[in-house]
Design a protein around this motif. Structure first.
Motif, PDB file in Angstrom:
ATOM      1  N   TYR A  89      14.760 -29.760  22.136  1.00 32.84           N
ATOM      2  CA  TYR A  89      13.948 -28.551  22.005  1.00 32.84           C
ATOM      3  C   TYR A  89      14.503 -27.737  20.845  1.00 32.84           C
ATOM      4  CZ  TYR A  89      12.565 -29.968  26.661  1.00 32.84           C
ATOM      5  OH  TYR A  89      12.105 -30.693  27.744  1.00 32.84           O
ATOM      6  N   ALA A  90      13.653 -27.485  19.874  1.00 32.46           N
ATOM      7  CA  ALA A  90      14.063 -26.742  18.685  1.00 32.46           C
ATOM      8  C   ALA A  90      13.801 -25.261  18.902  1.00 32.46           C
ATOM      9  CB  ALA A  90      13.320 -27.243  17.457  1.00 32.46           C
ATOM     10  N   ALA A  91      14.880 -24.485  19.090  1.00 31.89           N
ATOM     11  CA  ALA A  91      14.729 -23.039  19.230  1.00 31.89           C
ATOM     12  C   ALA A  91      14.361 -22.410  17.892  1.00 31.89           C
ATOM     13  CB  ALA A  91      16.015 -22.431  19.764  1.00 31.89           C
ATOM     14  N   THR A  92      14.692 -23.110  16.804  1.00 27.89           N
ATOM     15  CA  THR A  92      14.314 -22.698  15.451  1.00 27.89           C
ATOM     16  C   THR A  92      13.480 -23.821  14.850  1.00 27.89           C
ATOM     17  OG1 THR A  92      16.396 -21.509  15.217  1.00 27.89           O
ATOM     18  CG2 THR A  92      15.203 -22.008  13.203  1.00 27.89           C
ATOM     19  N   PRO A  93      12.345 -23.534  14.200  1.00 30.67           N
ATOM     20  CA  PRO A  93      11.530 -24.591  13.607  1.00 30.67           C
ATOM     21  C   PRO A  93      12.350 -25.477  12.673  1.00 30.67           C
ATOM     22  CG  PRO A  93      10.365 -22.507  13.535  1.00 30.67           C
ATOM     23  CD  PRO A  93      11.752 -22.200  14.001  1.00 30.67           C
ATOM     24  N   PRO A  94      12.245 -26.803  12.789  1.00 33.68           N
ATOM     25  CA  PRO A  94      13.010 -27.707  11.913  1.00 33.68           C
ATOM     26  C   PRO A  94      12.780 -27.470  10.430  1.00 33.68           C
ATOM     27  CG  PRO A  94      12.075 -28.915  13.767  1.00 33.68           C
ATOM     28  CD  PRO A  94      11.496 -27.538  13.829  1.00 33.68           C
ATOM     29  N   ALA A  95      11.649 -26.870  10.084  1.00 37.40           N
ATOM     30  CA  ALA A  95      11.378 -26.595   8.676  1.00 37.40           C
ATOM     31  C   ALA A  95      12.407 -25.643   8.078  1.00 37.40           C
ATOM     32  CB  ALA A  95       9.973 -26.005   8.522  1.00 37.40           C
ATOM     33  N   GLY A 137      28.712 -19.098  14.794  1.00 35.20           N
ATOM     34  CA  GLY A 137      28.052 -18.338  13.733  1.00 35.20           C
ATOM     35  C   GLY A 137      27.448 -17.022  14.162  1.00 35.20           C
ATOM     36  N   LEU A 138      27.497 -16.691  15.448  1.00 35.28           N
ATOM     37  CA  LEU A 138      26.826 -15.489  15.943  1.00 35.28           C
ATOM     38  C   LEU A 138      27.759 -14.287  15.882  1.00 35.28           C
ATOM     39  CD1 LEU A 138      24.030 -14.865  17.245  1.00 35.28           C
ATOM     40  CD2 LEU A 138      25.188 -14.956  19.448  1.00 35.28           C
ATOM     41  N   ASP A 139      27.269 -13.171  15.345  1.00 34.16           N
ATOM     42  CA  ASP A 139      28.089 -11.961  15.285  1.00 34.16           C
ATOM     43  C   ASP A 139      27.324 -10.717  15.724  1.00 34.16           C
ATOM     44  OD1 ASP A 139      26.346 -11.686  13.190  1.00 34.16           O
ATOM     45  OD2 ASP A 139      27.871 -11.517  11.623  1.00 34.16           O
ATOM     46  N   ARG A 140      26.191 -10.895  16.387  1.00 36.20           N
ATOM     47  CA  ARG A 140      25.405  -9.760  16.876  1.00 36.20           C
ATOM     48  C   ARG A 140      24.781 -10.135  18.217  1.00 36.20           C
ATOM     49  NH1 ARG A 140      22.583 -12.674  13.304  1.00 36.20           N
ATOM     50  NH2 ARG A 140      20.414 -13.211  13.794  1.00 36.20           N
ATOM     51  N   ALA A 141      24.329  -9.128  18.934  1.00 28.52           N
ATOM     52  CA  ALA A 141      23.757  -9.359  20.260  1.00 28.52           C
ATOM     53  C   ALA A 141      22.483 -10.182  20.162  1.00 28.52           C
ATOM     54  CB  ALA A 141      23.483  -8.035  20.951  1.00 28.52           C
ATOM     55  N   LEU A 142      22.352 -11.141  21.069  1.00 23.96           N
ATOM     56  CA  LEU A 142      21.129 -11.937  21.123  1.00 23.96           C
ATOM     57  C   LEU A 142      19.969 -11.091  21.620  1.00 23.96           C
ATOM     58  CD1 LEU A 142      22.406 -15.302  22.637  1.00 23.96           C
ATOM     59  CD2 LEU A 142      21.475 -14.950  20.362  1.00 23.96           C
ATOM     60  N   GLU A 143      18.820 -11.308  21.034  1.00 28.30           N
ATOM     61  CA  GLU A 143      17.635 -10.576  21.464  1.00 28.30           C
ATOM     62  C   GLU A 143      16.405 -11.412  21.191  1.00 28.30           C
ATOM     63  OE1 GLU A 143      17.318  -7.950  17.315  1.00 28.30           O
ATOM     64  OE2 GLU A 143      18.055  -7.008  19.144  1.00 28.30           O
ATOM     65  N   GLY A 144      15.281 -10.976  21.688  1.00 22.59           N
ATOM     66  CA  GLY A 144      14.014 -11.641  21.432  1.00 22.59           C
ATOM     67  C   GLY A 144      13.942 -13.050  21.993  1.00 22.59           C
ATOM     68  N   ALA A 145      13.366 -13.959  21.206  1.00 18.23           N
ATOM     69  CA  ALA A 145      13.130 -15.331  21.668  1.00 18.23           C
ATOM     70  C   ALA A 145      14.435 -16.059  21.953  1.00 18.23           C
ATOM     71  CB  ALA A 145      12.308 -16.090  20.621  1.00 18.23           C
ATOM     72  N   TYR A 146      15.453 -15.808  21.144  1.00 16.60           N
ATOM     73  CA  TYR A 146      16.728 -16.498  21.372  1.00 16.60           C
ATOM     74  C   TYR A 146      17.361 -16.065  22.701  1.00 16.60           C
ATOM     75  CZ  TYR A 146      16.553 -18.139  16.543  1.00 16.60           C
ATOM     76  OH  TYR A 146      16.192 -18.746  15.366  1.00 16.60           O
ATOM     77  N   ALA A 147      17.272 -14.775  23.008  1.00 21.94           N
ATOM     78  CA  ALA A 147      17.796 -14.305  24.288  1.00 21.94           C
ATOM     79  C   ALA A 147      17.018 -14.933  25.437  1.00 21.94           C
ATOM     80  CB  ALA A 147      17.724 -12.785  24.358  1.00 21.94           C
ATOM     81  N   GLU A 148      15.717 -15.125  25.249  1.00 21.66           N
ATOM     82  CA  GLU A 148      14.898 -15.756  26.292  1.00 21.66           C
ATOM     83  C   GLU A 148      15.341 -17.207  26.517  1.00 21.66           C
ATOM     84  OE1 GLU A 148      10.279 -17.236  26.964  1.00 21.66           O
ATOM     85  OE2 GLU A 148      10.705 -15.618  25.524  1.00 21.66           O
TER      86      GLU A 148
END
Length: 496
Positions: A89-95, A137-148
Motif C-alpha cells: 500500500y503506497a501512502a505516497t503516490p509512486p510517481a 526522516g520525520l521531524d514534525r507531528a503527523l497529521e492529515g492522511a499520514y496520521a490516518e
C-alpha cells in the motif's frame, strides 16, 4: 575496589543525522552504492521477520516516499519471490519516488508486484504488517492522511515490523510526534538510534534488532556516538578478600523518614546494606528510630532533632543519602544543610531534590536521582517538557547542578560531568509503585560507599535496580510488585 573497575559494557547510540553521515561515508568513501545499502536493508528486515515468525506467509507493507519506503519495496519483492502473499500500500503516490527508492519500486513492479490504494481494512487480513513510511526522516507531528494511516495500524491484530524507526517516533528523543506506529519488532539499520531506548521509544519500538548492512567499522568509528546503551544484565562486584572487615566497605548514612514516611528511609538503608555497604545508619525522627531498629536490627537508627545530633552521625559516615521520606519542613532543611556542609559524597532523591529546587546550588560531589516531575522542579519546567527530550533535560540538569544526574523513567539516563549520557532499558511497568526510588537511592549509596566513583556507582546502581525489578516481575508478575521485592534479587545480582 579501584577506579578502573568497569561493571558494564557500553554500546554506542547515535542521532539520526549521525547515522546519515555514516550512510554517506559508506557510499562515498567505502564505495557501497546507495541501492546496495537499500537492498541489504530490505533483505535484513525480511530475514529478521522470517526468523521471528517462521510460519507466516502473508504480508502487508506500507510504503512512504523516501528511502524508508524503498526499503519496504525491497521487503515486498523478496517476500513475493519466497512465495508469500504480499500486498503493498503506497501512502505516497509512486510517481513521487526518486533515486534509489524509485529503483526499488521499479524492481518490485518488474517482478510482478502490485501496488494497491490504501484502504485500512485491507491489510488487516495479513499476518505481518511492515511499516516503511518514514523511518528517521520525520521531524514534525503527523497529521492529515499520514496520521490516518498510522492510526489505522493501531487496529491491526497481527505482527507489526518497523523499518529503522517506527513511523511517528522521533529518532533522537524517543518522543511520539502526534501519533506513531507501535511495532513488535524494529529492524534498525547501520547503527542504533538513541530514541529507540528512552521515553516512549521502548514501548513503540518493541524488540530492536540491528542490521549493520556490512558498513565497515572504520566508517562507524569516524562518527562519535551521542549516547551509550547499557546492557540488560550486569556483573556484580569483585569477590571480597579473605581478610575483609566491615570498615573496608564504607558507612552509609540515610537521612529521612519524617512522620508517616519511616518506611522510605528503611528501604533505602536496607538496599544499601543488601548491595554490600559495611555499615548503614539512619537519621530520622526520634519516634521512628526504635521501630526501625526492631524491623531491621542490622541498621543503626538514630533519632535526630538538631544539628549537633546529625553532625555526630555525619562524622562517622563515608556517604550520605538524603531524601527518602524526608518531606519539606524546617527539620528537613536543617538535615539537608548539614549534609551539604559535611563535604561527604551525597545521593539526593525525593524531597532532598525538592528542597534543592527551592534553593539551587551546585556541587560536583553528589548524584541527583530525579524522576521527570522532580527534574521539572529543578529546571523550572514541566514534566511534559522534560519527557519531550530526556537527553537534553539530563544534560541541562548536570550543567546547572553539577555532579552525576540520573533521570529516572522508561530508559533511565545517566549523565556525568564528561562524556556521553548512558541509557539503561532494564526495568518494567511494575516498578511504577511507591518506594522504588528509595531502593535505587540506597543501592547507589551502597556502591559509592564501597569505592566506586560516582558515575560508575550510578551506572551500576541503575542497572542492578532495573534488572532486580525484572527478575522480581518474572517471579510473580508486574502488577503488585513491591519495592521490597527487589532486595533479594539485588543481593543475588551484586554477587554474581
Amino acid at each position: 575496589m579501584g577506579r578502573d573497575y568497569n561493571p558494564v559494557s557500553l554500546q554506542p547510540l547515535y542521532r539520526a543525522a549521525e547515522v546519515r553521515a555514516m550512510d554517506r561515508k559508506a557510499i562515498d568513501a567505502a564505495g557501497i552504492p546507495g541501492a546496495e545499502l537499500m537492498r541489504r536493508a530490505g533483505a535484513a528486515a525480511f530475514a529478521a521477520l522470517r526468523e521471528r515468525w517462521p510460519e507466516a506467509r502473508t504480508l502487508s507493507v506500507l510504503c512512504g516516499a523516501g528511502n524508508n519506503g524503498g526499503d519496504g519495496y525491497v521487503v515486498a519483492r523478496l517476500a513475493q519471490a519466497a512465495g508469500w502473499d504480499v500486498r503493498v500500500y503506497a501512502a505516497t503516490p509512486p510517481a513521487q519516488l526518486k533515486g534509489d527508492a524509485l529503483g526499488a519500486y521499479q524492481a518490485y513492479r518488474a517482478a510482478g508486484g502490485a501496488v494497491l490504494e490504501f484502504v485500512p481494512a485491507d491489510f488487516e487480513g495479513a499476518e505481518i504488517l511492515v511499516d516503511a513510511l518514514f523511518g528517521t526522516g520525520l521531524d514534525r507531528a503527523l497529521e492529515g492522511a499520514y496520521a490516518e494511516v498510522v492510526r489505522a495500524t493501531h487496529r491491526f491484530c497481527g505482527r507489526i515490523v518497523a523499518l529503522d524507526v517506527p513511523s511517528g517516533l522521533q529518532a533522537d528523543t524517543g518522543t511520539v510526534l502526534g501519533c506513531a506506529v507501535k511495532a513488535e519488532l524494529t529492524v534498525t539499520f547501520v547503527a542504533l538510534k538513541r530514541g529507540l531506548f528512552t521515553g516512549e521509544g521502548l514501548e513503540y519500538a518493541g524488540e530492536v534488532v540491528l542490521a549493520d548492512l556490512g558498513v565497515p567499522p572504520e566508517v562507524k568509528r569516524a562518527v562519535e556516538p551521542s549516547a551509550l546503551l547499557l546492557p540488560p544484565l550486569v556483573r556484580g562486584l569483585p569477590p571480597r578478600p579473605r581478610h575483609a572487615h566491615k570498615g573496608m566497605f564504607g558507612h552509609v548514612l540515610v537521612v529521612g523518614g519524617d512522620y508517616g514516611f519511616s518506611g522510605a528511609a528503611r528501604m533505602a538503608a536496607e538496599a544499601a546494606a543488601r548491595v554490600g555497604a559495611g555499615l548503614v545508619s539512619v537519621a530520622t525522627r526520634k519516634e521512628h528510630a526504635s521501630l526501625l531498629s526492631v524491623a531491621r536490627p542490622e541498621l543503626m537508627c538514630h533519632g535526630v532533632a538538631g544539628r549537633e545530633e546529625i553532625q555526630a552521625l555525619l562524622e562517622r559516615a563515608t556517604v550520605v543519602a538524603v531524601g527518602p521520606g524526608l518531606r519539606r519542613s524546617g527539620w528537613a532543611g536543617m538535615l539537608l544543610a548539614s549534609a551539604l556542609d559535611s563535604e561527604l559524597p551525597l545521593v539526593l532523591d525525593a524531597d532532598g531534590l525538592n528542597l534543592l529546587a527551592a534553593r539551587p546550588t551546585r556541587s560536583e560531589r553528589w548524584i541527583l536521582t530525579p524522576h521527570p516531575g522532580e527534574a521539572a522542579r529543578l529546571l523550572g519546567s514541566s514534566s511534559a517538557k522534560i519527557q519531550q527530550d530526556r537527553f537534553a533535560a539530563a544534560g541541562e540538569l548536570q550543567a546547572r547542578y553539577g555532579g552525576v544526574v540520573v533521570l529516572k523513567g522508561s530508559g533511565t539516563i545517566i549523565q556525568g560531568p564528561q562524556g556521553q549520557p548512558r541509557v539503561c532499558t532494564a526495568g518494567n511497568p511494575g516498578m511504577a509503585s511507591g518506594g522504588m526510588g528509595d531502593i535505587l537511592t540506597g543501592v547507589i549509596a551502597g556502591l559509592l560507599a564501597q569505592g566506586l566513583d560516582p558515575l560508575e556507582a550510578a551506572t551500576l546502581g541503575v542497572c542492578l535496580h532495573g534488572t532486580a525489578g525484572d527478575r522480581a516481575a518474572r517471579a510473580g508478575g508486574e502488577r503488585g510488585l513491591l519495592a521490597s521485592d527487589l532486595l533479594e534479587p539485588l543481593r543475588q545480582l551484586v554477587n554474581q
